[in-house]
Every structure is written in structure tokens, then in C-alpha cells.
Design a protein around this motif. Sequence first.
Motif, PDB file in Angstrom:
ATOM      1  N   PHE A  61      97.186  63.974  48.705  1.00  0.00           N
ATOM      2  CA  PHE A  61      96.696  62.696  48.192  1.00  0.00           C
ATOM      3  C   PHE A  61      97.355  62.380  46.862  1.00  0.00           C
ATOM      4  N   THR A  62      97.279  61.107  46.495  1.00  0.00           N
ATOM      5  CA  THR A  62      97.630  60.634  45.159  1.00  0.00           C
ATOM      6  C   THR A  62      96.598  59.597  44.745  1.00  0.00           C
ATOM      7  N   TYR A 181      94.914  54.521  45.982  1.00  0.00           N
ATOM      8  CA  TYR A 181      94.763  55.861  46.557  1.00  0.00           C
ATOM      9  C   TYR A 181      95.689  55.952  47.758  1.00  0.00           C
ATOM     10  N   TRP A 182      96.382  57.090  47.875  1.00  0.00           N
ATOM     11  CA  TRP A 182      97.411  57.291  48.893  1.00  0.00           C
ATOM     12  C   TRP A 182      97.136  58.601  49.624  1.00  0.00           C
ATOM     13  N   ASP A 183      97.552  58.686  50.909  1.00  0.00           N
ATOM     14  CA  ASP A 183      97.323  59.914  51.658  1.00  0.00           C
ATOM     15  C   ASP A 183      98.564  60.811  51.698  1.00  0.00           C
ATOM     16  N   LEU A 212      99.541  54.032  51.812  1.00  0.00           N
ATOM     17  CA  LEU A 212      98.550  53.412  50.938  1.00  0.00           C
ATOM     18  C   LEU A 212      97.227  53.297  51.680  1.00  0.00           C
ATOM     19  N   VAL A 213      96.164  53.850  51.090  1.00  0.00           N
ATOM     20  CA  VAL A 213      94.840  53.863  51.712  1.00  0.00           C
ATOM     21  C   VAL A 213      93.933  52.791  51.129  1.00  0.00           C
ATOM     22  N   GLY A 240      91.785  48.285  53.093  1.00  0.00           N
ATOM     23  CA  GLY A 240      90.756  48.491  54.098  1.00  0.00           C
ATOM     24  C   GLY A 240      89.460  47.825  53.695  1.00  0.00           C
ATOM     25  N   SER A 241      88.349  48.526  53.905  1.00  0.00           N
ATOM     26  CA  SER A 241      87.033  47.959  53.613  1.00  0.00           C
ATOM     27  C   SER A 241      86.258  48.799  52.614  1.00  0.00           C
ATOM     28  N   ASN A 242      86.960  49.581  51.797  1.00  0.00           N
ATOM     29  CA  ASN A 242      86.310  50.413  50.788  1.00  0.00           C
ATOM     30  C   ASN A 242      86.076  49.596  49.517  1.00  0.00           C
TER      31      ASN A 242
END
Length: 259
Positions: A61-62, A181-183, A212-213, A240-242
Motif C-alpha cells: 500500500f501507499t 490511497y494506493w494498493d 489508485l483506490v 470509489g464510495s469511501n
Amino acid sequence: MPILKNTAILKVLTAGFKASGVATPSYTNTKSIVFDGVDEYLDITSDDGTTASTFGGTGAFTAAIWFKTTAASNQTPFNRWDSGAPRDWFISFNSTGNVRLYMTRTDGTSITNLTSTGYNDGNWHLAIVGWDAVDTIFCDIDGGVERKNKTGASSRMGTSGEATNIGGYQEWDGNLDEPTYWDKGLSAAECVELYNSGVPMNPHNHSAASNLVAWWRMGDDPLDSTDSGDPAARIYDQVGSNNATPVNMESADIVEDAP
């Protein structure tokens, strides 16, 4: 909840589609969110009220965030943490402004990586921290102005007793902007790219965009709101939906101050 559903529809109409090949509005960045260092933070949960698990897991992660502060205190701008075990990760600052990544291994022991320099100088900086899912955690400030790698991080616990938050746990005193946030663990070159000579970029245009998350505009989405008195107020995730819910915050916490 009808208000949230209507908001979601309006968000699509206002912000455009993010699907590949479909044009999105031009990127500008003029706003950030200021936190009081007392009890204000953004709680990242999905709109049905469940804890967002997206930011846990045991993979690479980053986490990256632009910050500006003069505070001489322990504070955490971005974290997935809890006051008790089990814990996952956080970005934190000590009283002299040094930045660190703190991560917990699967056996419950922790590993930390601290910069040599303090960055509580009242200027905008970009902190990028992460783990490569092999053996190394890193702290990168301003695209390699200072980059500290530390080995011995052979695993990641990947769980936490509470949702990810921005500005909470040890409450942030200052401005925060454009967290992502990245995976994957971004490489040194990818950190330089994200820093973009000190000018925030649209991360959908980054070479690692497929990893990219989540990304929050911190006021630059026209539907963003930090009014805790409004149950529908959110800082919207652009991937996304976070979406992030403001806690103990006011609408005036979105300010015209950006890197």
C-alpha cells in the motif's frame, strides 16, 4: 437514506464519469480543509454506515497526503489505527515535526520509519508512506527531498478496530489536502511523479492510476461539505464510495488555501 441517494445522483451529474475513456472536468485545486487539533476529523465509512475495510488487508500500500502545520505536538494526518490492538498503519508527526510511518506486522510487533527533518514549518509538503509487500517500508517527503527506507517489514497485520480517518487519532492541527490511497508501494520515481514539482496533480493521470483506490478533494468537489450539523455532509471519494463524514466540524473548515 433519500438525501444521500439524491446527493449521489447529483454528484454524478456534477463531477462527471470516471470510467476509462470518458472525459472528466478539468482539474483545479484551490481548497483544503483546516483542522483544529482538538476533536475534528474525517471518518471514512461507506454511506450505509459500515466500516470501510478497503484500507486494511495484508498487501502492499501507499498513503499520501499534502499537509501544512506549525504545531509542535504529536499528530496523525492519515491513519488506520485504534487505541488498542490489533492495529494496522498510520502517518504521524512528533513534536519536532518529523514524519513517520508506523506499521504492525502479523505477529503484533511494530516497525516504524522516521524522517530526519521536521516539516512543521508552515509550508505545504507532500508526505508519501507505504510498504512494498516484501521487506521495506518507506517515508518520502516532497518527491524525494527526503526518502527513508527501512527493511525488516516482512508482513502486515492488515486489521484495525476502527475506520480509517483523516486528521484523527492524534488530532491534526493545520491544513490537509488531496489524500490518496494506493494498493501498491509507489516507487521513488512514482513519488516524484505524484509530487509534480510541488503542484498537486490529478492522480487519475498518474502512471500508477490503475492502483489508485481512493482520493478525496478536500473541498474542491462542489458537493464536499464539512458541516457536521448536516447528516448528509461528506467529503467525496473520487475513485470509489469511501466517502468521509465530518466529525465535530463546521462548514467554514473548507478554506481557500492549497499547495
